[in-house]
Enzyme design. Structure first.
Site, PDB file in Angstrom:
ATOM      1  N   ASP A   1      51.332  46.364  44.274  1.00  0.00           N
ATOM      2  CA  ASP A   1      52.650  46.683  44.850  1.00  0.00           C
ATOM      3  C   ASP A   1      53.699  46.747  43.739  1.00  0.00           C
ATOM      4  O   ASP A   1      54.755  46.113  43.822  1.00  0.00           O
ATOM      5  CB  ASP A   1      53.037  45.649  45.900  1.00  0.00           C
ATOM      6  CG  ASP A   1      54.149  46.145  46.835  1.00  0.00           C
ATOM      7  OD1 ASP A   1      54.386  47.378  46.871  1.00  0.00           O
ATOM      8  OD2 ASP A   1      54.763  45.316  47.520  1.00  0.00           O
TER       9      ASP A   1
ATOM     10  N   GLY B   1      58.156  37.417  53.692  1.00  0.00           N
ATOM     11  CA  GLY B   1      58.943  36.222  53.936  1.00  0.00           C
ATOM     12  C   GLY B   1      60.349  36.308  53.366  1.00  0.00           C
ATOM     13  O   GLY B   1      60.822  37.373  52.976  1.00  0.00           O
ATOM     14  N   THR B   2      61.008  35.149  53.310  1.00  0.00           N
ATOM     15  CA  THR B   2      62.387  35.038  52.841  1.00  0.00           C
ATOM     16  C   THR B   2      62.433  34.185  51.583  1.00  0.00           C
ATOM     17  O   THR B   2      61.719  33.189  51.487  1.00  0.00           O
ATOM     18  CB  THR B   2      63.271  34.401  53.933  1.00  0.00           C
ATOM     19  OG1 THR B   2      63.154  35.172  55.134  1.00  0.00           O
ATOM     20  CG2 THR B   2      64.719  34.349  53.509  1.00  0.00           C
ATOM     21  N   VAL B   3      63.287  34.571  50.624  1.00  0.00           N
ATOM     22  CA  VAL B   3      63.411  33.826  49.374  1.00  0.00           C
ATOM     23  C   VAL B   3      64.784  33.157  49.323  1.00  0.00           C
ATOM     24  O   VAL B   3      65.809  33.800  49.544  1.00  0.00           O
ATOM     25  CB  VAL B   3      63.231  34.751  48.144  1.00  0.00           C
ATOM     26  CG1 VAL B   3      63.330  33.941  46.855  1.00  0.00           C
ATOM     27  CG2 VAL B   3      61.889  35.466  48.210  1.00  0.00           C
TER      28      VAL B   3
ATOM     29  N   LYS C   1      60.073  30.729  48.156  1.00  0.00           N
ATOM     30  CA  LYS C   1      59.625  31.787  49.055  1.00  0.00           C
ATOM     31  C   LYS C   1      59.031  31.172  50.318  1.00  0.00           C
ATOM     32  O   LYS C   1      58.018  30.473  50.265  1.00  0.00           O
ATOM     33  CB  LYS C   1      58.574  32.658  48.358  1.00  0.00           C
ATOM     34  CG  LYS C   1      58.058  33.820  49.197  1.00  0.00           C
ATOM     35  CD  LYS C   1      57.046  34.615  48.390  1.00  0.00           C
ATOM     36  CE  LYS C   1      56.437  35.745  49.204  1.00  0.00           C
ATOM     37  NZ  LYS C   1      55.425  36.496  48.431  1.00  0.00           N
TER      38      LYS C   1
ATOM     39  N   GLN D   1      64.745  39.148  51.039  1.00  0.00           N
ATOM     40  CA  GLN D   1      63.908  39.162  52.227  1.00  0.00           C
ATOM     41  C   GLN D   1      62.964  40.346  52.147  1.00  0.00           C
ATOM     42  O   GLN D   1      63.335  41.420  51.676  1.00  0.00           O
ATOM     43  CB  GLN D   1      64.750  39.248  53.504  1.00  0.00           C
ATOM     44  CG  GLN D   1      65.514  37.965  53.827  1.00  0.00           C
ATOM     45  CD  GLN D   1      66.309  38.068  55.107  1.00  0.00           C
ATOM     46  OE1 GLN D   1      67.224  38.877  55.203  1.00  0.00           O
ATOM     47  NE2 GLN D   1      65.973  37.253  56.089  1.00  0.00           N
TER      48      GLN D   1
END
Length: 302
Positions: free
Chosen positions: A192, A79-81, A95, A75
């Site tokens: 990033d 978003g959430t994976v 994702k 997370q």
């Protein structure tokens, strides 16, 4: 018989209405999630939608057991994976973006566009996407051994990262950054780079992930003026103060990852004034006082 025919007709009309409504919702979500923008961008990049598969909402619901919480493997801010399984038993990482504003939808589309132009075995491969759900979804190859961050900062795992393995991981990451800026058809700045965005497979081969914040750099430019984005501690100070993004911003972040690989320390300690004394050995040419014990005295010091 008349009643049965009437009920059957009403049922058919009802389910037909529901089906048309579902199709209408899917078309609406496709536009809302940037489908038209994606098609336009792919055309400008001289690419087609065949680069990645367009998955249906039903396929991904089935693959994740309707997004069961037990399937969550990561997370983050975007978003959430979930870990999913396709009908051919292929494991994938799905994702699922958060409910976001327009600028973040563009960020999602940006990740698709960037990954469509990358062909490197040390970058997590994008398999496809789904735009017909309320929030957009990306489908990646599944990398089964977690993040570099977890391996470096979990004592039970860090002991298994030998110097040779750490050096190989660093070399692969460096190779990806070189590829992104020097070999990709349009230069790409990741923006990033951090240990949490570097995945490891069963052989500890590094794969760089999460291109949601990345930027394509026109060939006639060396830097971009952007809103500052990145992770504190890995963030290039010059970029932070000037908002001028260059490939050197990724190099700085990569340098922080190298320090993590050498010392096993978390990145926030680099700028934490309370712990600034911990880095004094570097200033006195006594590197081995802060190098992680598991690698400090093994092999060739040089």
């Amino acid at each position: 018989m008349g009643t049965i025919v009437l009920l059957f007709s009403i049922g058919s009309l009802y389910f037909g209405y529901k089906k048309r409504k579902l199709i209408k919702f899917k078309e609406q979500y496709f536009k809302q999630n940037g489908g038209l923008l994606l098609q336009q961008q792919l055309q400008e990049c001289d690419r087609t939608t065949k680069v990645a598969k367009l998955f249906s909402a039903e396929e991904l619901e089935k693959a994740t057991n309707n997004y069961d919480e037990g399937r969550i493997i990561g997370q983050g801010g975007h978003g959430t994976v979930y870990k999913g399984s396709l009908p051919n038993n292929m494991a994938v990482a799905i994702k699922k973006s958060k409910l976001v504003d327009r600028s973040q939808i563009e960020q999602f589309i940006n990740e698709v566009i960037v990954l469509a132009q990358i062909n490197n075995r040390n970058v997590v491969k994008l398999l496809g996407c789904c735009l017909e759900t309320e929030v957009p979804l990306l489908v990646y190859e599944f990398v089964n051994n977690g993040t570099l961050f977890d391996h470096l900062h979990n004592p039970n795992k860090s002991s298994k990262l030998s110097w040779e393995t750490r050096l190989r991981i660093a070399s692969k990451i460096a190779g990806v950054l070189s590829y992104l800026y020097s070999i990709a058809s349009t230069p790409i700045i990741h923006r990033d780079v951090k240990s949490a965005n570097i995945l490891l497979d069963a052989n500890y081969t590094a794969k760089v992930s999460d291109f949601g914040a990345s930027r394509l750099v026109p060939l006639d430019q060396k830097q971009l003026s952007t809103m500052v984005q990145g992770t504190w501690g890995y963030l290039d100070p010059e970029y932070f103060h000037t908002s001028q993004l260059t490939e050197k911003s990724d190099v700085y972040s990569f340098g922080v990852v190298l320090v993590e690989l050498l010392t096993g320390r978390r990145r926030f300690l680099l700028t934490d004034q309370k712990n600034s004394g911990a880095w004094q050995p570097l200033r006195n040419d006594k590197l081995f006082q802060i190098v992680e014990e598991v690698i400090a005295y093994k092999g060739n010091k040089e």
